[in-house]
Design an enzyme around this catalytic site. Structure first.
Site, PDB file in Angstrom:
ATOM      1  N   SER A 174       0.823  -1.215   0.000  1.00  0.00           N
ATOM      2  CA  SER A 174       0.000   0.000   0.000  1.00  0.00           C
ATOM      3  C   SER A 174       0.853   1.259   0.000  1.00  0.00           C
ATOM      4  O   SER A 174       0.515   2.251  -0.666  1.00  0.00           O
ATOM      5  CB  SER A 174      -0.932  -0.008   1.217  1.00  0.00           C
ATOM      6  N   ASN A 175       1.963   1.250   0.737  1.00  0.00           N
ATOM      7  CA  ASN A 175       2.827   2.430   0.794  1.00  0.00           C
ATOM      8  C   ASN A 175       3.587   2.677  -0.505  1.00  0.00           C
ATOM      9  O   ASN A 175       4.169   3.739  -0.688  1.00  0.00           O
ATOM     10  CB  ASN A 175       3.812   2.313   1.957  1.00  0.00           C
TER      11      ASN A 175
ATOM     12  N   SER B 222      -2.905  -6.236   8.561  1.00  0.00           N
ATOM     13  CA  SER B 222      -2.785  -4.814   8.878  1.00  0.00           C
ATOM     14  C   SER B 222      -3.993  -4.260   9.616  1.00  0.00           C
ATOM     15  O   SER B 222      -4.090  -3.050   9.819  1.00  0.00           O
ATOM     16  CB  SER B 222      -2.574  -4.011   7.578  1.00  0.00           C
TER      17      SER B 222
ATOM     18  N   GLY C  18       1.029  -5.933  10.433  1.00  0.00           N
ATOM     19  CA  GLY C  18       1.060  -4.982   9.333  1.00  0.00           C
ATOM     20  C   GLY C  18       1.364  -3.564   9.740  1.00  0.00           C
ATOM     21  O   GLY C  18       1.219  -2.645   8.925  1.00  0.00           O
TER      22      GLY C  18
ATOM     23  N   LYS D  19       0.272 -11.161   6.037  1.00  0.00           N
ATOM     24  CA  LYS D  19       0.456  -9.839   6.625  1.00  0.00           C
ATOM     25  C   LYS D  19      -0.938  -9.341   7.006  1.00  0.00           C
ATOM     26  O   LYS D  19      -1.799  -9.193   6.146  1.00  0.00           O
ATOM     27  CB  LYS D  19       1.099  -8.868   5.642  1.00  0.00           C
TER      28      LYS D  19
END
Length: 327
Positions: A77-78, A198, A222, A196
């Site tokens: 996402s980042n 989050s 996450g 993962k």
């Protein structure tokens, strides 16, 4: 349909899979790949004209490579992956593979909305150097993304992936939690090595660890905000946005947890909660990139429609780090 070249790559990957170690389904002892450790989810740098800045990407990786990370997550996402073209996604992964230390794992986000597209992207990610594929839940038709639909999706991807698959649940972005029962079923797949999570629900993380304890399946937190709690409940590491700016501190928290120094771990965790929230839920990627600029990395602009922080937001971001002694 998958093209002939993709199918050829799939067949080659599957034929090599059982003989691989770091980049395959299983080691010679029959165990899945070990993904334990801390991973910064690498951001994608852009120029002022919104082109991917591969030079700055490599500079950031060289600096991040000085910390004892297990590896790097690219196109999470980042990494602003929804805003990149398919060719850009693959080129970023290729450049990261070339720039990062050879002894680190490269987890590449290969999730797409359709199963077919995800398979094709996963195969392509493997071709450009990914060690494992991190596959986010498809969510556009979230109302129909039942456990059965998600199990079918991930099973197909894992069946055809030449590299191990890591499940990725990020409900803040997708509006969809990967159901625990689906995770338990998928944990039995020989090419699905972990997850993962989050969501920030440590009860859920503990339940997943508990229900998959008979499988060779690993859970990564996450976010750095609940890293200590996740370790206490059996997680094996974390993919932490905060590690892009406070890499040494996040790795220190990992060491304290692994060595049972819980009192010191608690003190450090407390100091990381507000900065972590600032670069995740409060200000997101624009906040993270601003902090990277302040900490000697290249953050730079986001790609539209993401916008830079307002002066008031920037000051609030600074205060979250200053009040905890990081600036």
């Amino acid at each position: 349909m998958l093209g002939p070249q993709v199918w050829s790559s799939v067949r080659q990957g599957l034929s090599r899979s059982l003989s691989r170690n770091v980049r395959g389904w299983a080691s010679g002892e029959g165990k899945k790949v070990d993904i334990a450790g801390i991973y910064p989810p690498v951001t994608t740098p852009f120029t002022a004209t919104a082109e991917v800045d591969y030079g700055k990407l490599e500079e950031n990786l060289h600096k991040l490579g000085t910390f004892p990370f297990r590896g790097f997550v690219v196109q999470g996402s980042n990494g602003e992956f929804p805003f990149l073209t398919s060719s850009e996604r693959l080129e970023v992964v290729s450049r990261v593979r070339q720039a990062m230390p050879k002894n680190r794992l490269l987890l590449a986000g290969s999730g797409c909305e359709s199963t077919q597209a995800t398979v094709e992207m996963t195969v392509s990610m493997a071709q450009v150097g990914a060690d494992a594929a991190m596959v986010v839940t498809p969510c556009y038709y979230r109302g129909r993304m039942s456990s059965a639909a998600l199990i079918h999706h991930y099973t197909k991807v894992a069946d055809l992936s030449p590299i191990p698959v890591v499940l990725y649940s990020v409900p803040a972005n997708t509006g969809l939690d990967l159901p625990v029962d689906a995770v338990v079923t998928l944990s039995q797949h020989p090419n699905i090595v972990g997850m993962k999570d989050s969501g920030g629900d440590v009860t859920r993380i503990g339940l997943i660890v508990h229900k998959t304890r008979k499988q060779d399946f690993q859970v990564l937190a996450g976010s750095a905000g609940f890293l200590m709690a996740s370790y206490a409940l059996g997680a094996v590491g974390g993919v932490c946005a905060l590690a892009n700016v406070l890499g040494a501190q996040v790795c220190q928290l990992e060491r304290l947890c692994l060595t049972g120094q819980w009192e010191d771990a608690q003190k450090l965790q407390h100091r990381l909660i507000e900065p972590n929230a600032a670069v995740t839920r409060r200000f997101g990627i624009p906040g993270l990139k601003k902090m990277m600029d302040w900490f000697g990395y290249y953050g730079g602009p986001c790609r539209a429609p993401l916008q830079e922080l307002s002066p008031a937001e920037e000051e609030a971001l600074r205060m979250d780090f200053t009040s905890n002694g990081w600036l």
